[in-house]
Design a protein around this motif. Structure first.
Motif, PDB file in Angstrom:
ATOM      1  N   ALA A  18       1.964  21.862  24.354  1.00 54.85           N
ATOM      2  CA  ALA A  18       0.668  21.664  24.998  1.00 54.85           C
ATOM      3  C   ALA A  18      -0.413  21.927  23.967  1.00 54.85           C
ATOM      4  N   LEU A  19      -1.281  20.938  23.786  1.00 57.26           N
ATOM      5  CA  LEU A  19      -2.330  21.053  22.772  1.00 57.26           C
ATOM      6  C   LEU A  19      -3.712  21.328  23.347  1.00 57.26           C
ATOM      7  N   ALA A  20      -4.025  20.670  24.473  1.00 53.39           N
ATOM      8  CA  ALA A  20      -5.389  20.817  25.009  1.00 53.39           C
ATOM      9  C   ALA A  20      -5.439  20.392  26.471  1.00 53.39           C
ATOM     10  N   LEU A  21      -6.438  20.920  27.137  1.00 57.21           N
ATOM     11  CA  LEU A  21      -6.768  20.517  28.507  1.00 57.21           C
ATOM     12  C   LEU A  21      -7.876  19.469  28.384  1.00 57.21           C
ATOM     13  N   ILE A  22      -7.657  18.297  28.957  1.00 58.47           N
ATOM     14  CA  ILE A  22      -8.606  17.191  28.820  1.00 58.47           C
ATOM     15  C   ILE A  22      -9.399  17.046  30.120  1.00 58.47           C
ATOM     16  N   GLN A  23     -10.664  17.406  30.079  1.00 58.44           N
ATOM     17  CA  GLN A  23     -11.615  17.281  31.187  1.00 58.44           C
ATOM     18  C   GLN A  23     -11.068  17.795  32.522  1.00 58.44           C
ATOM     19  N   HIS A  24     -10.266  18.842  32.465  1.00 59.43           N
ATOM     20  CA  HIS A  24      -9.698  19.484  33.659  1.00 59.43           C
ATOM     21  C   HIS A  24      -8.856  18.512  34.493  1.00 59.43           C
ATOM     22  N   GLU A  25      -8.421  17.399  33.885  1.00 64.91           N
ATOM     23  CA  GLU A  25      -7.656  16.397  34.624  1.00 64.91           C
ATOM     24  C   GLU A  25      -6.290  16.124  34.036  1.00 64.91           C
ATOM     25  N   ALA A  26      -6.128  16.400  32.735  1.00 69.80           N
ATOM     26  CA  ALA A  26      -4.868  16.066  32.089  1.00 69.80           C
ATOM     27  C   ALA A  26      -4.553  17.090  31.003  1.00 69.80           C
ATOM     28  N   LEU A  27      -3.297  17.111  30.644  1.00 73.53           N
ATOM     29  CA  LEU A  27      -2.814  17.982  29.586  1.00 73.53           C
ATOM     30  C   LEU A  27      -2.412  17.089  28.418  1.00 73.53           C
ATOM     31  N   LEU A  28      -2.919  17.384  27.221  1.00 72.38           N
ATOM     32  CA  LEU A  28      -2.528  16.654  26.024  1.00 72.38           C
ATOM     33  C   LEU A  28      -1.294  17.347  25.457  1.00 72.38           C
ATOM     34  N   LEU A  29      -0.220  16.573  25.304  1.00 69.84           N
ATOM     35  CA  LEU A  29       1.054  17.119  24.849  1.00 69.84           C
ATOM     36  C   LEU A  29       1.502  16.401  23.581  1.00 69.84           C
ATOM     37  N   GLN A  30       2.280  17.115  22.765  1.00 64.40           N
ATOM     38  CA  GLN A  30       2.836  16.523  21.556  1.00 64.40           C
ATOM     39  C   GLN A  30       4.335  16.780  21.541  1.00 64.40           C
ATOM     40  N   GLN A  31       5.079  15.734  21.157  1.00 65.95           N
ATOM     41  CA  GLN A  31       6.519  15.859  20.936  1.00 65.95           C
ATOM     42  C   GLN A  31       6.794  15.172  19.608  1.00 65.95           C
ATOM     43  N   GLU A  32       7.093  15.960  18.608  1.00 63.71           N
ATOM     44  CA  GLU A  32       7.218  15.487  17.235  1.00 63.71           C
ATOM     45  C   GLU A  32       5.934  14.750  16.857  1.00 63.71           C
ATOM     46  N   GLN A  33       5.980  13.466  16.513  1.00 66.00           N
ATOM     47  CA  GLN A  33       4.770  12.737  16.103  1.00 66.00           C
ATOM     48  C   GLN A  33       4.204  11.870  17.232  1.00 66.00           C
ATOM     49  N   ARG A  34       4.631  12.102  18.435  1.00 67.66           N
ATOM     50  CA  ARG A  34       4.126  11.348  19.583  1.00 67.66           C
ATOM     51  C   ARG A  34       3.247  12.249  20.433  1.00 67.66           C
ATOM     52  N   PHE A  35       2.222  11.632  21.030  1.00 69.69           N
ATOM     53  CA  PHE A  35       1.272  12.365  21.860  1.00 69.69           C
ATOM     54  C   PHE A  35       1.239  11.730  23.241  1.00 69.69           C
ATOM     55  N   LEU A  38      -0.627  14.017  30.452  1.00 71.39           N
ATOM     56  CA  LEU A  38       0.066  14.330  31.697  1.00 71.39           C
ATOM     57  C   LEU A  38      -0.980  14.690  32.742  1.00 71.39           C
ATOM     58  N   SER A  39      -1.034  13.912  33.801  1.00 66.92           N
ATOM     59  CA  SER A  39      -1.992  14.145  34.872  1.00 66.92           C
ATOM     60  C   SER A  39      -1.694  15.475  35.552  1.00 66.92           C
ATOM     61  N   LEU A  40      -2.700  16.341  35.633  1.00 66.18           N
ATOM     62  CA  LEU A  40      -2.511  17.628  36.308  1.00 66.18           C
ATOM     63  C   LEU A  40      -2.325  17.443  37.809  1.00 66.18           C
ATOM     64  N   ALA A  41      -3.012  16.457  38.394  1.00 63.94           N
ATOM     65  CA  ALA A  41      -2.855  16.201  39.828  1.00 63.94           C
ATOM     66  C   ALA A  41      -1.422  15.777  40.134  1.00 63.94           C
ATOM     67  N   ARG A  42      -0.859  14.901  39.306  1.00 62.96           N
ATOM     68  CA  ARG A  42       0.529  14.468  39.526  1.00 62.96           C
ATOM     69  C   ARG A  42       1.505  15.613  39.283  1.00 62.96           C
ATOM     70  N   LEU A  43       1.194  16.468  38.308  1.00 66.62           N
ATOM     71  CA  LEU A  43       2.050  17.613  38.025  1.00 66.62           C
ATOM     72  C   LEU A  43       2.022  18.603  39.189  1.00 66.62           C
ATOM     73  N   GLN A  44       0.831  18.858  39.751  1.00 68.46           N
ATOM     74  CA  GLN A  44       0.732  19.747  40.914  1.00 68.46           C
ATOM     75  C   GLN A  44       1.478  19.162  42.107  1.00 68.46           C
ATOM     76  N   GLN A  45       1.353  17.865  42.313  1.00 66.22           N
ATOM     77  CA  GLN A  45       2.046  17.216  43.430  1.00 66.22           C
ATOM     78  C   GLN A  45       3.563  17.305  43.244  1.00 66.22           C
ATOM     79  N   LEU A  46       4.028  17.099  42.020  1.00 64.37           N
ATOM     80  CA  LEU A  46       5.459  17.207  41.740  1.00 64.37           C
ATOM     81  C   LEU A  46       5.948  18.626  42.014  1.00 64.37           C
TER      82      LEU A  46
END
Length: 191
Positions: A18-35, A38-46
């Protein structure tokens, strides 16, 4: 005399960072060299869905709630009572009087307006559990998902959801990720 050269390989890591919170709506994630975003609303619903479906813990109500159902609601009740049971609701029913009494509810729903929720669900017809859960989560959405304003809270939500996902095989977190294509931005930098 032969000299052997050992190749040092970078350990392969599959972790999402997890790199950053984007406008309180999404999480910026990194996996190796890919970014990814992730929607926080969808994550909360899940997370809510997993909490309700993975071995829900029912807790008794101090004061049971009685519902007197119309004929139409009774027919819907007969079709949907298995859905209610699968997510931790425990009812006692009296068929002759078209009456159900809510005695236990999932621990994750105790703070909700149960009367409104159940009446709303019994005024709709659902073919399967996913449809039922979607309608239930729509009723919960305004109350159950407080806005996330701190990166640490978003990371905790992600961690808790990943732990729940490990207990089941159907849903993968990767299905919620939106990959970011940086190429248009990198091209602008070289102009």
């Amino acid at each position: 005399m032969q000299t052997s050269v050992t190749e040092v390989k970078k350990p392969h890591t599959n972790f999402l960072h997890a790199l950053a919170l984007i406008q309180h709506e999404a999480l910026l994630l990194q996996q190796e060299q890919r970014f990814y975003l992730l929607s926080l609303a969808r994550l909360q619903q899940l997370k809510q869905t997993l909490n309700l479906t993975l071995a829900p813990t029912s807790q008794p109500l101090l004061i049971p709630i009685i519902f007197r159902l119309s004929d139409a609601q009774w027919q819907v009740w007969l079709q949907q009572k298995a859905f209610f049971e699968q997510i931790g609701f425990v009812f006692m029913e009296e068929a002759a009087q078209h009456k159900i009494t809510l005695q236990k509810v999932s621990a994750h729903l105790r703070q909700q307006n149960l009367q409104h929720m159940i009446v709303s669900l019994l005024n709709q017809s659902f073919e399967n559990l996913p449809e039922f859960l979607t309608a239930l989560l729509a009723l919960l959405a305004p109350l159950a998902s407080p806005p996330i304003t701190v990166l640490a809270d978003a990371v905790n939500l992600l961690t808790e959801t990943e732990q729940l996902l490990a207990k089941q095989q159907q849903i993968r977190l990767l299905d919620l990720l939106v990959e970011i294509d940086w190429q248009p931005y990198l091209t602008q930098l070289t102009r």
